[in-house]
Design an enzyme around this catalytic site. Sequence first.
Site, PDB file in Angstrom:
ATOM      1  N   SER A 305       0.813  -1.221   0.000  1.00 28.81           N
ATOM      2  CA  SER A 305       0.000   0.000   0.000  1.00 28.81           C
ATOM      3  C   SER A 305       0.842   1.265   0.000  1.00 28.81           C
ATOM      4  O   SER A 305       1.931   1.302   0.596  1.00 28.81           O
ATOM      5  CB  SER A 305      -0.907   0.019   1.243  1.00 28.81           C
ATOM      6  OG  SER A 305      -1.776  -1.081   1.252  1.00 28.81           O
ATOM      7  N   HIS A 382      -7.478   0.112   5.960  1.00 24.57           N
ATOM      8  CA  HIS A 382      -7.098  -1.281   6.179  1.00 24.57           C
ATOM      9  C   HIS A 382      -7.267  -1.709   7.637  1.00 24.57           C
ATOM     10  O   HIS A 382      -7.707  -2.834   7.905  1.00 24.57           O
ATOM     11  CB  HIS A 382      -5.666  -1.517   5.705  1.00 24.57           C
ATOM     12  CG  HIS A 382      -5.534  -1.512   4.217  1.00 24.57           C
ATOM     13  ND1 HIS A 382      -6.157  -2.448   3.423  1.00 24.57           N
ATOM     14  CD2 HIS A 382      -4.874  -0.673   3.371  1.00 24.57           C
ATOM     15  CE1 HIS A 382      -5.873  -2.202   2.154  1.00 24.57           C
ATOM     16  NE2 HIS A 382      -5.105  -1.129   2.093  1.00 24.57           N
TER      17      HIS A 382
END
Length: 461
Positions: A305, A382
Site C-alpha cells: 500500500s 485497512h
Amino acid sequence: MNTSFFGELLQSITERGRALLDRTRERRESAEERYTSLVELCEELLSGRGEASGVALAREILSHYAELTSGPRIAFFEALAKRFGPDHGKLDAAIAVWRANPSDDTATRVHRAAEPRRQELLRRLNLAPGGTAALVRMREQLLDALNRRGDLNVVDNDFVHMFSSWFNRGFLVLRRIDWSTPASVLEKIIRYEAVHQIHDWNDLRHRIDPPDRRCYAFFHPALIDDPLIFVEVALTREIPPAIAPILTLQREVIRPDKASTAVFYSISNCQRGLSGVSFGHFLIKQVAEEIARETPKLSTFVTLSPAPNFAQWLTRERANEQSQVLSASDRAALANLETVGWWQAEATREPVKEPLIRAAAWYYLHARTRNGSPIDSVARFHLGNGARLERLNWLADTSERAIAQACGLMVNYLYDLEDIEENHEAYAQQRTVVASKAVTSLNKAPARDVVPLTEAHNVFL
C-alpha cells in the site's frame, strides 16, 4: 434479476407519466410559472403526485439539472439548503406533542418532522431511470463547491445519509474482472485506476489476464456496469517489498499452485460522488475468501500500500524544533530529502534511511487526527477492515508521485483471516493500531501521541 426487463418497464411508466404531465400542463396554463425553474419543479415533485407522473417529473428535473453550468448549480444547492430543510412548523408542533405526552409514538413523530425535505426529494429523484447514477454525479459536483461554501454542508450531510443506506454492503455484488469482461467495464477500470496508472490496453491485460494476476470489482444493482471499488491482486511466492517487480511487463509468470501469497497492490474507489460513504467493513476479506476458494494453497494475504500522507507529516515534523519524533541529528540527515533525486545517490540516500523508517513507525503507531484516528488515510481503511500493520518498506516505490507523497515508502498490511474480526473490533472500539513486532520494535511510544493535522480527503487506497 432481469435488469433489462425492469429498466424497460420503468422507462414505459416514465413515458406514460410524462404524457400525463403534458396533458395536465395543457389544462393548467395559468400555472406555467411553476415550471420555470428547477426549484419549482422540485416543489412540484414533493407536492404529492401519482407514481407515474412523479417518475416522469423526477426525470425532467434531473435532465434540467444536467444542463446547468457551475453558477446555476451552486444556486440550486443554495435553494436545497434554504428551502428544503425541515418544516419548522411541523417540527415545533411535534415537539409540543412529545413534551405533553412522551412516548415512542410521539418521538417517532418528532423524528419524521425533523427530517429535511431534501431527503424525501432525493428519494423521489432516485425513482427516475438512471436516477441513482445522476444523484452520485450531483453529489460529486456538490463536493467541488464545499471548499468554498461551508453553508452547503447540510445538503452534503443528507446525500451521505441517503447513500449510506443505498450503498451498504448488503447491496454490493463482487465480480471478477478478466479479459472477457465487457469493454465498457474494462475502459472504466483503466480510467478509475487511482494508485498505479494503467497506461494502455496492453498494460491492463498484463494485470488481469495472466494466471498469477486477479482483479475483482464491487458493483451496485443501480450502477450495473459502473464499478464502485476494485482490487488488483498479484499471486507471488513471498510478501513483496517493492511495487516495480509486480508492475513490470518483463517478469516471470508463476503458476497459481506455486504461489503462497496474494498481494492486494491497488485498491481504487471509482465514484468520487460516494466519497465518505462507507461500503462497510470486511470488503477485502470477501475478496480474500474468493481468492482462497479459487487457489486453496494460498496462506498469506497482504497489501502493498502507498502512504499518501506521510511526506506531508514528515515535513511538519522536520520543521518542528520541539519534535518528539525527530532529534536534531535526524533532522540534519533528513535534510537530504531536499536534494533533487536524493534517492538515486548513495551519499544522499543512506543517511535518510534509518531516521525515516523510525519516523514512519512512529507515524503509523502514534500520529493521530484530532478525532483520534490514524492520520494516514490508507491505514484507516485497512485497519478498519481488520488488517495488521505488518512491514514498512524503504524506497518501495520511486515513481515521481510516490516520492512526493511518501518519500518512496510503502506498507504491507496483513489480512489474517482468523484475526480480521478481532483486529477490526480493536480498531473500531479503541482505535488500536494492531501491528507486528517488526514495526513496534522500531520505536517506543512518546509521552504525547496526538499530532494535530488536518485530515486529508480524496486520497488513494
